[in-house]
Design a protein around this motif. Structure first.
Motif, PDB file in Angstrom:
ATOM      1  N   UNK A  95       0.862  -1.082  -0.301  1.00 37.24           N
ATOM      2  CA  UNK A  95       0.362  -0.447  -0.285  1.00 37.24           C
ATOM      3  C   UNK A  95       0.317   1.392   0.404  1.00 37.24           C
ATOM      4  N   UNK A  96       1.976   1.260   0.830  1.00 35.12           N
ATOM      5  CA  UNK A  96       2.391   1.820   0.822  1.00 35.12           C
ATOM      6  C   UNK A  96       3.641   2.476  -0.832  1.00 35.12           C
ATOM      7  N   UNK A  97       3.974   1.561  -1.238  1.00 38.25           N
ATOM      8  CA  UNK A  97       4.986   2.024  -2.612  1.00 38.25           C
ATOM      9  C   UNK A  97       3.685   2.103  -3.729  1.00 38.25           C
ATOM     10  N   UNK A  98       2.291   1.773  -3.328  1.00 38.92           N
ATOM     11  CA  UNK A  98       1.309   2.154  -4.299  1.00 38.92           C
ATOM     12  C   UNK A  98       1.191   3.442  -4.229  1.00 38.92           C
ATOM     13  N   UNK A  99       1.167   3.711  -3.120  1.00 37.60           N
ATOM     14  CA  UNK A  99       0.846   4.925  -2.275  1.00 37.60           C
ATOM     15  C   UNK A  99       2.223   6.498  -2.923  1.00 37.60           C
ATOM     16  N   UNK A 100       3.027   5.662  -2.440  1.00 37.78           N
ATOM     17  CA  UNK A 100       4.529   6.649  -2.986  1.00 37.78           C
ATOM     18  C   UNK A 100       4.466   6.605  -4.900  1.00 37.78           C
ATOM     19  N   UNK A 101       3.778   6.005  -5.504  1.00 36.13           N
ATOM     20  CA  UNK A 101       4.099   5.340  -6.778  1.00 36.13           C
ATOM     21  C   UNK A 101       3.299   6.886  -7.190  1.00 36.13           C
ATOM     22  N   UNK A 126       1.020  14.614   2.575  1.00 31.80           N
ATOM     23  CA  UNK A 126       0.748  14.512   1.964  1.00 31.80           C
ATOM     24  C   UNK A 126       1.526  13.804   0.534  1.00 31.80           C
ATOM     25  N   UNK A 127       2.267  12.574   0.475  1.00 37.56           N
ATOM     26  CA  UNK A 127       1.672  11.898   0.362  1.00 37.56           C
ATOM     27  C   UNK A 127       0.319  11.648  -0.075  1.00 37.56           C
ATOM     28  N   UNK A 128      -0.721  11.084   0.757  1.00 35.26           N
ATOM     29  CA  UNK A 128      -1.911  10.495   0.457  1.00 35.26           C
ATOM     30  C   UNK A 128      -3.115  11.685  -0.443  1.00 35.26           C
ATOM     31  N   UNK A 129      -2.407  12.853  -0.190  1.00 35.20           N
ATOM     32  CA  UNK A 129      -3.357  13.531  -0.850  1.00 35.20           C
ATOM     33  C   UNK A 129      -3.044  14.022  -2.422  1.00 35.20           C
TER      34      UNK A 129
END
Length: 142
Positions: A31-37, A119-122
């Protein structure tokens, strides 16, 4: 002697923090990898293409007028020399800017998760929304 002792404590503290940050990076979830991408995608597009950030790109580019078939065309090209030229070339390359934005996002999250996480989620939500909107617009045109 006290300064040397404080310097050693600082080195140990920084080293310990770096080990913690590295462990955090290794434990990255899907999930973090998807959010980072998605966040990297959106931040890169924001810097390279969006009108709202044209003022950031402007110092690194210059306009070039070319006459073709009696018609004047204006092109925006990176400046030729120095740091401004290098940054212009970087901003002119979507893939290059994407790498640096990804590095910025991941390191920000590892070092300041409380600040970078929202900020990453936004950015990720905005990135996913732009992908969905592009798909809808293409479907409407067909």
């Amino acid at each position: 002697e006290m300064n040397e002792y404080l310097a050693q404590i600082c080195v140990l503290a920084i080293g310990g923090h770096l080990v913690f940050v590295w462990r955090r990076f290794i434990d990255t979830t899907i999930m973090e990898l998807l959010l980072f991408s998605l966040a990297s995608f959106r931040l890169t597009r924001l810097l390279v293409f969006d009108k709202i950030t044209a003022f950031i790109r402007k110092p690194f580019f210059e306009e070039m007028e070319v006459e073709e078939d009696g018609k004047k065309e204006t092109y925006i090209v990176p400046k030729k020399k120095g740091l401004k030229g290098w940054i212009g070339e970087l901003l002119n390359c979507y893939w290059c800017t994407g790498i640096w934005m990804t590095i910025f996002i991941v390191i920000s999250y590892m070092v300041w998760p409380g600040w970078a996480g929202p900020a990453i989620i936004i950015l990720a939500v905005a990135g996913l929304a732009s992908i969905i909107e592009t798909g809808i617009q293409r479907a409407i045109k067909e």
